[in-house]
Every structure is written in structure tokens, then in C-alpha cells.
Design a protein around this motif. Structure first.
Motif, PDB file in Angstrom:
ATOM      1  N   GLU A  64     -83.580  14.574  -4.492  1.00 31.79           N
ATOM      2  CA  GLU A  64     -82.179  14.912  -4.757  1.00 31.79           C
ATOM      3  C   GLU A  64     -81.875  14.824  -6.244  1.00 31.79           C
ATOM      4  O   GLU A  64     -81.105  15.636  -6.779  1.00 31.79           O
ATOM      5  CB  GLU A  64     -81.270  13.982  -3.959  1.00 31.79           C
ATOM      6  CG  GLU A  64     -81.318  14.236  -2.452  1.00 31.79           C
ATOM      7  CD  GLU A  64     -80.512  13.209  -1.671  1.00 31.79           C
ATOM      8  OE1 GLU A  64     -80.041  12.223  -2.291  1.00 31.79           O
ATOM      9  OE2 GLU A  64     -80.353  13.388  -0.449  1.00 31.79           O
ATOM     10  N   THR A  65     -82.465  13.843  -6.930  1.00 34.49           N
ATOM     11  CA  THR A  65     -82.266  13.707  -8.377  1.00 34.49           C
ATOM     12  C   THR A  65     -82.819  14.920  -9.108  1.00 34.49           C
ATOM     13  O   THR A  65     -82.192  15.462 -10.035  1.00 34.49           O
ATOM     14  CB  THR A  65     -82.936  12.422  -8.897  1.00 34.49           C
ATOM     15  OG1 THR A  65     -82.339  11.291  -8.271  1.00 34.49           O
ATOM     16  CG2 THR A  65     -82.793  12.306 -10.402  1.00 34.49           C
ATOM     17  N   ILE A  66     -84.017  15.352  -8.686  1.00 31.84           N
ATOM     18  CA  ILE A  66     -84.612  16.541  -9.304  1.00 31.84           C
ATOM     19  C   ILE A  66     -83.731  17.761  -9.052  1.00 31.84           C
ATOM     20  O   ILE A  66     -83.485  18.569  -9.961  1.00 31.84           O
ATOM     21  CB  ILE A  66     -86.042  16.769  -8.765  1.00 31.84           C
ATOM     22  CG1 ILE A  66     -86.963  15.640  -9.233  1.00 31.84           C
ATOM     23  CG2 ILE A  66     -86.576  18.127  -9.208  1.00 31.84           C
ATOM     24  CD1 ILE A  66     -88.343  15.687  -8.608  1.00 31.84           C
ATOM     25  N   CYS A  67     -83.246  17.906  -7.829  1.00 29.98           N
ATOM     26  CA  CYS A  67     -82.363  19.034  -7.504  1.00 29.98           C
ATOM     27  C   CYS A  67     -81.103  18.993  -8.364  1.00 29.98           C
ATOM     28  O   CYS A  67     -80.630  20.032  -8.853  1.00 29.98           O
ATOM     29  CB  CYS A  67     -81.980  18.992  -6.024  1.00 29.98           C
ATOM     30  SG  CYS A  67     -83.300  19.507  -4.908  1.00 29.98           S
ATOM     31  N   GLY A 107     -76.769  17.179  -6.131  1.00 28.87           N
ATOM     32  CA  GLY A 107     -78.182  17.081  -5.795  1.00 28.87           C
ATOM     33  C   GLY A 107     -78.412  17.062  -4.288  1.00 28.87           C
ATOM     34  O   GLY A 107     -79.329  17.735  -3.780  1.00 28.87           O
ATOM     35  N   ARG A 108     -77.578  16.329  -3.559  1.00 26.04           N
ATOM     36  CA  ARG A 108     -77.720  16.273  -2.101  1.00 26.04           C
ATOM     37  C   ARG A 108     -77.420  17.633  -1.474  1.00 26.04           C
ATOM     38  O   ARG A 108     -78.094  18.045  -0.518  1.00 26.04           O
ATOM     39  CB  ARG A 108     -76.771  15.217  -1.537  1.00 26.04           C
ATOM     40  CG  ARG A 108     -77.156  13.796  -1.907  1.00 26.04           C
ATOM     41  CD  ARG A 108     -76.088  12.797  -1.498  1.00 26.04           C
ATOM     42  NE  ARG A 108     -76.373  11.461  -2.010  1.00 26.04           N
ATOM     43  CZ  ARG A 108     -75.517  10.455  -1.993  1.00 26.04           C
ATOM     44  NH1 ARG A 108     -74.301  10.640  -1.467  1.00 26.04           N
ATOM     45  NH2 ARG A 108     -75.853   9.284  -2.482  1.00 26.04           N
ATOM     46  N   SER A 109     -76.402  18.318  -1.999  1.00 28.66           N
ATOM     47  CA  SER A 109     -76.031  19.631  -1.453  1.00 28.66           C
ATOM     48  C   SER A 109     -77.147  20.641  -1.658  1.00 28.66           C
ATOM     49  O   SER A 109     -77.512  21.388  -0.739  1.00 28.66           O
ATOM     50  CB  SER A 109     -74.739  20.128  -2.120  1.00 28.66           C
ATOM     51  OG  SER A 109     -73.675  19.218  -1.937  1.00 28.66           O
ATOM     52  N   GLU A 142     -91.201  14.071  -0.754  1.00 27.70           N
ATOM     53  CA  GLU A 142     -90.562  12.887  -1.337  1.00 27.70           C
ATOM     54  C   GLU A 142     -89.946  12.041  -0.217  1.00 27.70           C
ATOM     55  O   GLU A 142     -89.147  12.522   0.578  1.00 27.70           O
ATOM     56  CB  GLU A 142     -89.467  13.305  -2.330  1.00 27.70           C
ATOM     57  CG  GLU A 142     -89.989  14.026  -3.563  1.00 27.70           C
ATOM     58  CD  GLU A 142     -90.695  13.085  -4.516  1.00 27.70           C
ATOM     59  OE1 GLU A 142     -90.561  11.852  -4.342  1.00 27.70           O
ATOM     60  OE2 GLU A 142     -91.385  13.579  -5.428  1.00 27.70           O
ATOM     61  N   ASN A 143     -90.325  10.774  -0.180  1.00 23.03           N
ATOM     62  CA  ASN A 143     -89.791   9.877   0.854  1.00 23.03           C
ATOM     63  C   ASN A 143     -89.665   8.460   0.263  1.00 23.03           C
ATOM     64  O   ASN A 143     -90.668   7.861  -0.100  1.00 23.03           O
ATOM     65  CB  ASN A 143     -90.715   9.857   2.069  1.00 23.03           C
ATOM     66  CG  ASN A 143     -90.068   9.150   3.253  1.00 23.03           C
ATOM     67  OD1 ASN A 143     -88.860   8.955   3.273  1.00 23.03           O
ATOM     68  ND2 ASN A 143     -90.890   8.765   4.222  1.00 23.03           N
ATOM     69  N   PRO A 144     -88.477   7.919   0.099  1.00 19.20           N
ATOM     70  CA  PRO A 144     -87.209   8.545   0.505  1.00 19.20           C
ATOM     71  C   PRO A 144     -86.881   9.752  -0.362  1.00 19.20           C
ATOM     72  O   PRO A 144     -87.571  10.015  -1.357  1.00 19.20           O
ATOM     73  CB  PRO A 144     -86.192   7.421   0.310  1.00 19.20           C
ATOM     74  CG  PRO A 144     -86.769   6.590  -0.793  1.00 19.20           C
ATOM     75  CD  PRO A 144     -88.254   6.600  -0.569  1.00 19.20           C
ATOM     76  N   CYS A 145     -85.843  10.426   0.003  1.00 15.65           N
ATOM     77  CA  CYS A 145     -85.540  11.703  -0.621  1.00 15.65           C
ATOM     78  C   CYS A 145     -84.705  11.566  -1.900  1.00 15.65           C
ATOM     79  O   CYS A 145     -84.333  12.576  -2.508  1.00 15.65           O
ATOM     80  CB  CYS A 145     -84.831  12.623   0.354  1.00 15.65           C
ATOM     81  SG  CYS A 145     -83.243  11.989   0.934  1.00 15.65           S
ATOM     82  N   ASP A 146     -84.408  10.324  -2.324  1.00 11.08           N
ATOM     83  CA  ASP A 146     -83.565  10.143  -3.516  1.00 11.08           C
ATOM     84  C   ASP A 146     -84.137  10.861  -4.735  1.00 11.08           C
ATOM     85  O   ASP A 146     -83.405  11.496  -5.508  1.00 11.08           O
ATOM     86  CB  ASP A 146     -83.416   8.655  -3.839  1.00 11.08           C
ATOM     87  CG  ASP A 146     -82.572   7.935  -2.803  1.00 11.08           C
ATOM     88  OD1 ASP A 146     -82.093   8.608  -1.873  1.00 11.08           O
ATOM     89  OD2 ASP A 146     -82.384   6.710  -2.924  1.00 11.08           O
TER      90      ASP A 146
END
Length: 594
Positions: A234-237, A182-184, A227-231
Motif C-alpha cells: 500500500e505504501t508503494i502504491c 495507497g489502500r484504494s 507482500e504480507n502484510p500488505c502495508d
């Protein structure tokens, strides 16, 4: 069929021992069960037995003398079964069967057809076979391909041996690897939209991550930037990317001819609370302990070298906790045996899962693990460097597209799973005798070519009962028949040992025997000759593919009468049947033309 003939030898020895009981005065119940098996060297005969050595001390005579008495008695009682019985030091009985007994093999193949070689040794035992189970964080690579080919072949072998097999893919869709995905993807998504981005240090590289980011942008536009924070972003990604990758994995496996009855999601274990329920049950059994703020599984009580953490100090579960819940779930579904195909780097993990199945009141032997070593891709002598994390790897789909699914499967199955495999892409594409899969498939196609020519000339393809069996008793023909007889033994041994490479070895041996025989012995007479001898040259030889037709100089000069042609066509039909049966079990096609 070899097993049936072997049993006939066993029964003959037992009958002889019953009579010898009267001579030696043995107490009832002391007669040993004879162990009969093929000898180490074929020139020693068809079967060998050491019963004389096990009996010698009881009758107080030398093993050689006991063997001599048994050999003489067996020869007199069963002249139709044995052509020769030899006694070898220190007391072996070596049996050579009467050649005509081997014709029973062809009758069995004709009678059983595609089921020849199958058995019911499994007696309906239910097996869960888990294999591939790749993280949905990238495309399948060649290492996954080896595991896929191995798993599918093992499933087929076990099914053919009377086991009930359920093939399962465990989707690792929870945990740190998915977070990294997700982060990548989110980092590439931000770059794609012209925003500053910090790529994770241990993230996934490669063009496929950029492609996934494009898919996220297509479905979510710029909404994830806010999205802030971006967690959450990243989960959606991670969710979008993992589903896309899972769909691709399923399609790639289907293209490769590999299927599963069950796709089991790790995430469901967490959403249903199965992981905590597993730990709670172990707590009730006093098999977990709290220490230093963490929860430990007492795996050392079941042979593991030490206890293992299942819940960390921060309250998060370890990988082992989820795996324990997963195996508890599999056992609860009623399987008798669990078979896992894992990468060789999981060797140290085996005792932990063995401890798990024992903790839930199942025998350690109810779990079997097959470890698969790495695959090195070559182009001739040049090695192709690969690194999944760096995005430098060859996908399974690329290999299949280049060499074909048949060649890929055969090459993956040519070595023991626990040995390193060098996969030469250039060799896998060659249409020559150097390419093992081509060599085997061409044997099947070559026989089909002979049958087509025979049909064009209106030469019948008779059943075994309609040919003279004495015309198939020359050395090379008997050699082929004995190899055909060995096929059920190969399947049984492969299934029990979970070693499909035994079948690929066997098929190569059978193909080699056939090509050698066919290059020396004519099957169909030339069109313009009615009185010819067996001199080797014949239709279907396909010299252009690297197979010589043979001079026939070492062949026995046999008048090629219609009866000889009929017998040889029948032999070839049975060779073709066994080649097809073996290839089918491995999930490989049996072409009629090449």
C-alpha cells in the motif's frame, strides 16, 4: 493618476489653510491634514473633503461658514485646478476639477505604458504566498481552480504594488489521506490482477483510481501481491500514485497559467525531524504541556479558544504539529508576511496558526489568511453534482478544455473569495455581451479593429501631445478618462485587501463605458465622405456579436474633422492600454481579434 490629482487637491487645501492660519490666528501645529476622497455620488464632483467640519470647533465658527471661506479662497488661488467648488451641508467641500486637468491622465498612461497603475507601496516587503496546496490524492477540481486563479492574481497585484512575492505549493504527501490513497489503489490493483480485494470504507473512488492501479501494475507487475502484510504494498502504491497525481497537478496548473517558485513537501518535514524540533523548541519556551499521555500546544495563551494536541498518546503527530513546523520553516526563511489561501472549511484553523507565528516571536498580523468558498458548476439552470470522495467531480482540466483558461480565470475572480460562486459553463462559452470575460476582451479587440482600419486608410495614430485636448472634454469622454484615472487606485486597494475581484469589476465597468461611447460616437469617417457628423455608425461595430452600433441620436453633433478623429483614436488607445494592463495582471489574454 487619480491619486496624483487627489494629492494636488490636498496640497491646494493645505496651502489655503496656511493662509487661513493668519486670518484665524490658529496656533502652529493645529492645522488638520485634509482627507480628500471621491464623493459617494459622481454628480457631487470629482473629490470631497470634510476639513471644514474638523476645523470648525477650533476656529469657533460653523462648518458651513468655514467651508465657504475655504471655497472662496481656493477658487481665487487655484483657478487652473478647480472648475467649481461647492459647499454642501453640514460643511463638505465638493471639488470639480478643471476638465483639462484630466488630460494629464492620458499623458501618464502614454508615459508609463504597461507599468501604468503600478506602485511601490509594498516597499520590497517579502511575502510568502501559499495557495492551492491540494493533497496529491486526486486531480484538481474546480474548487482548486478558484484558489489557483485567486492566488496567481493576488501574487500579480502584490508584485505590481512593490511587494516581493514567493508563490508556494505545500504538498500534503504525508498522513492519513495518502494512506487511504495507497489502500484504494492497492485494492483496484488486486482487482485488476483478478484477486479478491476489500475496498477501504473511506477510500477514493472514480476511474482515476483504476488508471493509477494500471500504472502500478505496469511498473511492478504482480510483485506487490506477495507482500504480507500488505502495508508495504500500500505504501508503494501511495508513492507511485501520489507522484503521478502530483505530475498531473503541475501540468494542469501550467496549462491554467499558474506557476510556483517553491513546491514544499510535507514529507521532508518528517524525514528531517523538523516536526520534533519544532515541538522541542516550544517545550524550551514552556509553550507545550504533557497531559493524559499527550502533548498539548498552549495556543490559548495567544487567543485560541483552547489548547491543541500536537502529539497523540500513541506517539504520532497531529496535522497541526506538521503545519506548525511548516510555518516555523517559512518564518525562518525570512519572510515578513505569510499569506495562506485556504478553503472556507479551515476557518476554525486560523487561530491555531496565528498562535503558532506568535509562539515563534512574530506578530499575529504577520499571517493573513484568505478563505475561499465553494464553487457550484451549472449548465444553464442545472447544477452539476460533485463529490470528490465518491469520484463524481469535474476536474479543472475539463473546465479549461471546455471554456478556456481565460474564461475560467475571469469567472473564478468575479466574486469575493469568501462568497459562494456559481459557475455557468454555458455562459462562459457564449460569444455575447452576456459573457463578462468576452465583453471585456471584445472591448480590447474592438479597438484593435479600429486601429487596423485606420492603418489601412493611412490615418495616423497620434500621441497625446499631438492632439487638441479640448476635443476630449465632452461628458462621455471625460467619464472614460476619469475611469482610466481610477485604475491605480483600484490596483492599490485590490493589493492591500487581497481582493482581485475589484479588478474584474473595474474592467467590466471600463468596457461598458467604452462600448457605450463607441456605439454613439464615430471615430473614423466613412470612406466615401469627407464632411460628416458624429452619428454613431462606424467600422468595427461587429453587430453580429450582439453589439448595436447605436443611432447617435443622443450624441452631441460634432463635425468629424481629422482633428476629432485623431483625438478619439488617442483616447481609444489609452482605453485599450488599461484594459490590457488589467487583463494581464489577472493572467488573461488581450486578443487583437475575436
Amino acid at each position: 493618476m487619480e491619486v496624483l490629482l487627489q494629492n494636488q487637491v490636498v496640497e491646494a487645501i493645505k496651502a489655503t489653510l496656511e493662509k487661513a492660519n493668519e486670518v484665524w490666528g490658529l496656533p502652529i501645529g493645529t492645522i488638520p491634514t485634509p482627507m480628500v476622497e471621491p464623493p459617494k455620488r459622481p454628480e457631487w464632483g470629482d473629490f470631497s473633503c470634510n476639513v471644514a467640519m474638523t476645523l470648525a470647533s477650533t476656529v469657533r465658527q460653523s462648518p458651513l461658514k468655514v467651508a465657504g471661506v475655504l471655497a472662496a479662497s481656493l477658487g481665487k488661488q487655484f483657478p487652473e485646478l478647480f472648475e467649481r467648488i461647492d459647499v454642501a451641508p453640514p460643511g463638505f467641500l465638493n471639488f470639480t476639477l478643471h476638465p483639462l486637468r484630466w488630460i494629464e491622465v492620458l499623458r501618464a498612461i502614454e508615459r508609463q505604458g504597461s507599468s501604468y497603475g503600478t506602485s511601490q507601496i509594498g516597499k520590497g516587503t517579502c511575502i510568502n504566498l501559499e495557495f492551492v496546496s491540494a493533497n496529491p490524492t486526486g486531480p484538481l477540481h474546480v474548487g482548486h481552480g478558484r484558489g489557483a486563479a485567486l492566488g496567481q492574481a493576488i501574487a500579480s497585484l502584490l508584485t505590481a504594488s512593490g511587494f516581493k512575492v514567493s508563490r508556494e505549493f505545500y504538498i500534503n504527501d504525508a498522513g492519513r489521506q495518502l494512506q487511504l490513497l495507497g489502500r484504494s489503489v492497492y485494492a483496484r490493483y488486486r482487482e485488476l490482477l483478478g484477486k479478491d480485494s476489500s475496498f477501504p470504507e473511506n477510500g477514493y473512488h472514480g476511474d482515476y483510481i483504476k488508471t493509477l492501479a494500471e500504472s502500478v501494475a505496469h511498473t511492478h507487475g504482480e510483485t506487490l501481491l506477495s507482500e504480507n502484510p500488505c502495508d508495504q504494498a500500500e505504501t508503494i502504491c501511495a508513492q507511485v500514485a501520489s507522484q503521478i497525481l502530483l505530475d498531473r497537478i503541475q501540468k494542469d496548473l501550467a496549462t491554467f497559467g499558474v506557476s510556483f517558485e517553491t513546491w514544499f513537501s510535507e514529507a521532508t518535514l518528517h524525514s528531517k525531524g523538523a516536526v520534533q524540533l519544532t515541538l522541542d523548541e516550544l517545550r524550551e519556551r514552556d509553550l507545550v504541556k504533557e497531559e493524559d499521555g499527550a502533548l498539548w500546544f498552549r495556543s490559548s495563551e495567544f487567543g485560541d479558544e483552547k489548547d491543541r494536541v500536537v502529539k497523540k498518546q500513541d506517539g504520532s503527530y497531529t496535522y497541526l504539529a506538521a503545519d506548525m513546523a511548516y510555518h516555523r520553516d517559512k518564518l525562518a526563511r525570512g519572510f515578513d508576511t505569510l499569506i495562506n489561501i485556504w478553503g472556507a472549511d479551515h476557518h476554525g484553523y486560523i487561530p491555531r496558526i496565528e498562535a503558532t507565528v506568535q509562539a515563534f516571536d512574530h506578530a499575529k498580523e504577520s499571517l493573513r489568511v484568505v478563505l475561499v468558498q465553494m464553487v457550484s458548476l451549472l449548465r444553464g439552470t442545472q447544477k452539476i453534482e460533485m463529490s470528490k470522495r465518491a469520484g463524481e467531480f469535474v476536474t479543472l482540466r475539463e473546465v479549461v478544455d471546455e471554456v478556456g483558461a481565460d474564461a475560467a480565470k475571469f469567472f473564478f475572480l468575479m466574486r469575493r473569495a469568501d462568497t459562494h460562486l456559481d459557475f455557468d459553463l454555458e455562459l462562459a462559452k457564449q460569444q455575447s455581451s452576456d459573457n463578462p470575460v468576452y465583453y471585456v476582451q471584445y472591448a480590447h479587440a474592438r479597438i484593435a479593429s479600429v486601429f487596423r482600419v485606420a492603418q489601412e486608410r493611412h490615418v495616423p495614430l497620434p500621441a497625446i501631445q499631438d492632439v487638441d485636448p479640448t476635443l476630449l472634454l465632452h461628458e462621455e469622454e471625460l467619464g472614460l478618462i476619469k475611469t482610466l484615472a481610477h485604475y491605480p487606485f483600484i490596483l492599490e486597494g485590490s493589493a492591500v485587501a487581497l481582493e482581485p475581484h475589484r479588478v474584474t469589476f473595474y474592467l467590466q465597468e471600463l468596457a461598458a463605458q467604452f462600448h457605450s461611447y463607441y456605439n454613439k460616437h464615430r471615430v473614423l469617417p466613412p470612406v466615401d465622405h469627407t464632411d460628416v457628423f458624429d452619428n454613431g455608425a462606424q467600422e468595427g461595430s461587429m453587430e453580429k456579436n450582439g453589439y448595436g452600433v447605436g443611432s447617435g441620436k443622443e450624441s452631441i453633433k460634432v463635425p468629424l474633422t481629422p482633428a476629432v478623429t485623431a483625438a478619439r483614436l488617442t483616447l481609444l488607445r489609452h482605453v485599450q492600454m488599461v484594459l490590457r494592463n488589467g487583463l494581464t495582471l489577472l493572467g488573461i489574454s488581450s486578443p487583437e481579434k475575436m
